[in-house]
Scaffold this motif. Structure first.
Motif, PDB file in Angstrom:
ATOM      1  N   GLN A   1      48.861  -0.645  48.404  1.00 51.37           N
ATOM      2  CA  GLN A   1      48.350  -0.140  49.695  1.00 51.37           C
ATOM      3  C   GLN A   1      48.358  -1.233  50.745  1.00 51.37           C
ATOM      4  OE1 GLN A   1      44.692   1.788  50.170  1.00 51.37           O
ATOM      5  NE2 GLN A   1      45.106   3.420  48.706  1.00 51.37           N
ATOM      6  N   ILE A   2      47.882  -2.408  50.346  1.00 50.92           N
ATOM      7  CA  ILE A   2      47.819  -3.520  51.312  1.00 50.92           C
ATOM      8  C   ILE A   2      49.229  -3.915  51.733  1.00 50.92           C
ATOM      9  CG2 ILE A   2      47.209  -5.967  51.556  1.00 50.92           C
ATOM     10  CD1 ILE A   2      44.733  -5.346  49.830  1.00 50.92           C
TER      11      ILE A   2
ATOM     12  N   ARG B   1      50.560  -1.395  54.113  1.00 48.38           N
ATOM     13  CA  ARG B   1      49.932  -1.534  55.432  1.00 48.38           C
ATOM     14  C   ARG B   1      50.559  -2.704  56.199  1.00 48.38           C
ATOM     15  NH1 ARG B   1      44.881   1.433  55.834  1.00 48.38           N
ATOM     16  NH2 ARG B   1      44.358   2.143  53.752  1.00 48.38           N
TER      17      ARG B   1
ATOM     18  N   PHE C   1      56.327  -2.496  64.771  1.00 51.86           N
ATOM     19  CA  PHE C   1      57.071  -3.203  65.824  1.00 51.86           C
ATOM     20  C   PHE C   1      58.301  -2.394  66.255  1.00 51.86           C
ATOM     21  CE2 PHE C   1      60.001  -6.406  67.519  1.00 51.86           C
ATOM     22  CZ  PHE C   1      59.195  -6.913  68.522  1.00 51.86           C
TER      23      PHE C   1
ATOM     24  N   CYS D   1      48.405  -4.397  69.298  1.00 51.88           N
ATOM     25  CA  CYS D   1      47.178  -4.919  68.702  1.00 51.88           C
ATOM     26  C   CYS D   1      46.313  -3.750  68.195  1.00 51.88           C
ATOM     27  CB  CYS D   1      46.439  -5.752  69.758  1.00 51.88           C
ATOM     28  SG  CYS D   1      44.990  -6.552  69.169  1.00 51.88           S
TER      29      CYS D   1
ATOM     30  N   VAL E   1      47.927  -2.106  65.081  1.00 51.81           N
ATOM     31  CA  VAL E   1      47.686  -2.873  63.844  1.00 51.81           C
ATOM     32  C   VAL E   1      46.274  -2.604  63.335  1.00 51.81           C
ATOM     33  CG1 VAL E   1      47.459  -5.215  62.910  1.00 51.81           C
ATOM     34  CG2 VAL E   1      49.366  -4.681  64.423  1.00 51.81           C
ATOM     35  N   MET E   2      45.313  -2.607  64.257  1.00 49.41           N
ATOM     36  CA  MET E   2      43.916  -2.351  63.843  1.00 49.41           C
ATOM     37  C   MET E   2      43.771  -0.950  63.259  1.00 49.41           C
ATOM     38  SD  MET E   2      41.912  -4.185  66.974  1.00 49.41           S
ATOM     39  CE  MET E   2      40.302  -3.574  66.595  1.00 49.41           C
TER      40      MET E   2
ATOM     41  N   PHE F   1      45.198  -0.704  59.696  1.00 51.36           N
ATOM     42  CA  PHE F   1      44.343  -1.299  58.665  1.00 51.36           C
ATOM     43  C   PHE F   1      42.992  -0.593  58.540  1.00 51.36           C
ATOM     44  CE2 PHE F   1      47.504  -4.579  58.903  1.00 51.36           C
ATOM     45  CZ  PHE F   1      47.569  -5.022  57.596  1.00 51.36           C
ATOM     46  N   ALA F   2      42.592   0.121  59.587  1.00 49.32           N
ATOM     47  CA  ALA F   2      41.297   0.805  59.530  1.00 49.32           C
ATOM     48  C   ALA F   2      41.418   2.194  58.928  1.00 49.32           C
ATOM     49  CB  ALA F   2      40.704   0.902  60.930  1.00 49.32           C
TER      50      ALA F   2
ATOM     51  N   ASN G   1      41.823   5.354  56.700  1.00 46.90           N
ATOM     52  CA  ASN G   1      41.646   5.651  55.276  1.00 46.90           C
ATOM     53  C   ASN G   1      42.748   6.567  54.764  1.00 46.90           C
ATOM     54  OD1 ASN G   1      39.355   4.156  54.609  1.00 46.90           O
ATOM     55  ND2 ASN G   1      38.033   5.666  55.599  1.00 46.90           N
TER      56      ASN G   1
END
Lengths: 114, 515
Positions: free
Chosen positions: A17-18, A21, A30, A68, A71-72, A75-76, A78
């Protein structure tokens, strides 16, 4: 093992998952931003008769903040699958906007300069 | 990974800043020093006098270029500024390919060979071009680091949600809590600056990062750039010889046209031809915003052919962002504010790295012993090693033989050799002693610099004339202050003692016991 079960197994693995992401944010995110800038500038300039370069420069200046936030969000979120689909769909839609913008520009050009 | 929003932001904040944290620290520190790049260059070339009469110096530069260039189709002259700068001339001869030839000239038009150095310009270039690697990759690497920094700052505000409350209830001497407090102080005090400098830093190289979007949207980049410039077609060389007007006169004429705006560069096309052309470029050195005018003169008649500026709002905004980042418009007091905010940013990255490292040690896994050691060594080599490398760069400027071939490059090699030694030292000596010892060595090296200058330069702290040598005196005092600061850090580390991470070795089961 069905494909669905396989995808489910991958999406449940924390390391995968990481990794996904990171790929989503750095590569696909990008690409999405670049195509979005080009597509919106191309279509926007054709529809509203604005300077394409000016519109593109404004989008680049805003694009840094947008990236920006993107990206947030990646990662946020679920719901990683939904997030991936939205970004890939965004690339496709932006590409279509770019193509449509190019077509409109070509149609607006005088015949001899085509 | 069903995490709360704040938990995921915490993860992102940590890793976005840690991944390229050491590079960010180096970029922040060298970028901060670059606000005084001219003053640093002045200190590194004390033999060179400040140019008093710019127009005469430009005429002398023209005479130098006339005799030293062979059929060069174009000269570029960077005029001196008020802070410190000899005239810099660039040209490329017609029959040669590759890099430009460069000459730094004094007021009499003589090439400055006394103490070859890149001076503060090296620190400025390093903060986005790095060194020993192609510029293209270096700029991408720095851009990625800057983007991670921007993400780190925004997520940091989310993570440290009580950041402002914490700022007013600071507690020191509380172990790990103190590192968090130091991180908070450095972040909060200059938070708008951190956001501004990171965003505008990305904007400076934005056109490179989005070149793919430009190619997709506009076909090719030339059409993109031509949309922002209102340039008349350039004069073509006629082949007839003619005397170029004194460039000092054209410089004075351009100064009169531009008012109090600064001049960034003078470009002469087709020098010696009857269709010679002189372009004078305005630079935002006096005010934050500028018209970025370009004055185009006929090189033989002196007639003003074209006066153009940047009128496009988007391009004006982009250039203003760059001006805000570079701070060239800033007067001395504002430049000090930039410098102090930059130091806060550097400290923010440094304390953040130490905070992360300390937190990791508290819950360390014995399987990753080497990982923790590498983390300790890189933190130490960045936070103490880089200032030591900078002092090594300054010391090399004073100690290397003046006639050494490629002297300027050797100064830079010394910078990296000292930095490498700062990596090797904790590996050989252990981190327990290295924090204290390297801090002490760094402190002593900074204190020694003004003393070394006494024996190696003609202008030093014992014979400065206050008005003329004020910059050099301030540099020396700043070096003394920095030296004292690092010795104080060494004293603090010595008094409190270094608390090495106790890494428990995994227990082996007794022989014969089957698990």
């Amino acid at each position: 093992m069905t494909i669905k079960a396989f995808l489910q197994a991958i999406s449940n693995a924390k390391g995968m998952q990481i990794l996904w992401r990171v790929v989503l944010a750095s590569v696909l995110g990008f690409i999405f931003l670049s195509v979005f800038i080009a597509g919106v500038a191309s279509l926007g300039s054709a529809l509203f008769h604005l300077s394409k370069a000016t519109l593109m420069l404004w989008l680049m200046l805003i694009g840094i903040v947008l990236y920006c936030c993107l990206v947030m969000w990646i990662f946020a979120s679920n719901k990683l699958m939904r997030c991936s689909v939205i970004i890939i769909a965004g690339i496709v839609i932006s590409s279509a906007a770019l193509y449509a913008g190019d077509m409109l520009h070509k149609n607006h050009q005088p015949v001899e300069s085509r | 990974m069903k995490l709360r929003f704040r938990d995921s932001m915490n993860w992102l904040h940590t890793w976005s800043c840690v991944v390229l944290g050491c590079l960010l620290f180096a970029v922040f520190l060298t970028g901060t020093l670059a606000y005084f790049q001219y003053e640093i260059t002045h200190w590194m070339q004390p033999e060179v006098e400040q140019i008093q009469h710019k127009d005469k110096a430009i005429n002398q530069a023209q005479a130098y270029l006339n005799t030293h260039t062979e059929n060069a189709p174009r000269w570029t002259i960077v005029p001196p500024n008020e802070r410190f700068s000899p005239i810099v001339a660039y040209w490329r001869d017609k029959n040669t390919t590759g890099r430009f030839s460069v000459a730094r000239l004094d007021e009499q038009g003589n090439e400055i060979n006394s103490r070859a150095t890149r001076g503060g310009e090296f620190l400025y270039r390093f903060h986005f071009d790095l060194h020993y690697m192609p510029v293209f990759y270096a700029r991408w690497l720095v851009g990625i680091a800057a983007m991670l920094m921007l993400v780190g700052i925004i997520t940091g505000i989310v993570v440290h949600k009580k950041i402002f409350k914490d700022f007013f209830t600071l507690q020191f001497n509380k172990g790990a809590k103190s590192w968090l407090n130091s991180h908070t102080v450095c972040s909060v005090l200059a938070l708008p600056f951190h956001i501004m400098i990171t965003y505008t830093g990305i904007v400076t190289l934005m056109l490179m990062y989005f070149s793919w979007a430009m190619n997709m949207g506009d076909g090719d980049r030339r059409s993109f750039f031509s949309a922002f410039s209102d340039q008349a077609p350039a004069l073509k060389a006629s082949g007839e010889k003619a005397q170029l007007l004194p460039l000092g006169d054209i410089y004075n004429s351009a100064k009169a046209q531009l008012g109090h705006a600064g001049i960034g560069s003078i470009i002469v096309s087709n020098p010696g031809d009857s269709n010679a052309m002189v372009e004078v470029y305005e630079n935002a050195t006096e005010e934050l915003t500028s018209d970025y005018r370009t004055l185009r003169y006929h090189g033989v008649t002196g007639e003003l052919l074209h006066d153009s500026g940047v009128t496009n709002a988007a391009e004006q905004t982009r250039r203003t962002m760059i001006s805000l980042h570079a701070g060239r418009f800033a007067d001395t007091s504002l430049r000090w504010l930039y410098f102090l905010s930059g130091i806060m940013g550097t400290a923010m990255v440094g304390t953040g790295l130490l905070l992360w490292s300390n937190k990791r040690k508290q819950k360390m896994n014995p399987r990753f012993r080497i990982g923790y050691k590498i983390m300790d060594v890189t933190n130490l080599a960045s936070i103490i090693g880089l200032p030591l490398a900078i002092s090594g760069y300054f010391a090399a400027n004073r100690l290397l033989p003046l006639q050494l071939e490629s002297r300027a490059e050797w100064e830079i090699h010394c910078f990296f050799i000292v930095w490498l030694m700062a990596f090797v030292y904790p590996i050989l000596r252990g981190c327990k002693h290295s924090w204290q010892e390297l801090s002490f060595i760094t402190g002593v090296s900074y204190l020694a610099l003004p003393v070394i200058s006494i024996f190696t330069t003609s202008r030093h702290i014992l014979n400065y004339q206050f008005e003329r040598d004020a910059t050099l005196l301030f540099m020396d005092l700043l070096l003394f202050f920095t030296g004292g600061l690092f010795i104080y850090i060494a004293y603090i580390v010595w008094r409190k003692g270094y608390e090495p991470a106790v890494i428990a070795r995994p227990k082996r089961p007794p022989r014969g016991v089957v698990q």
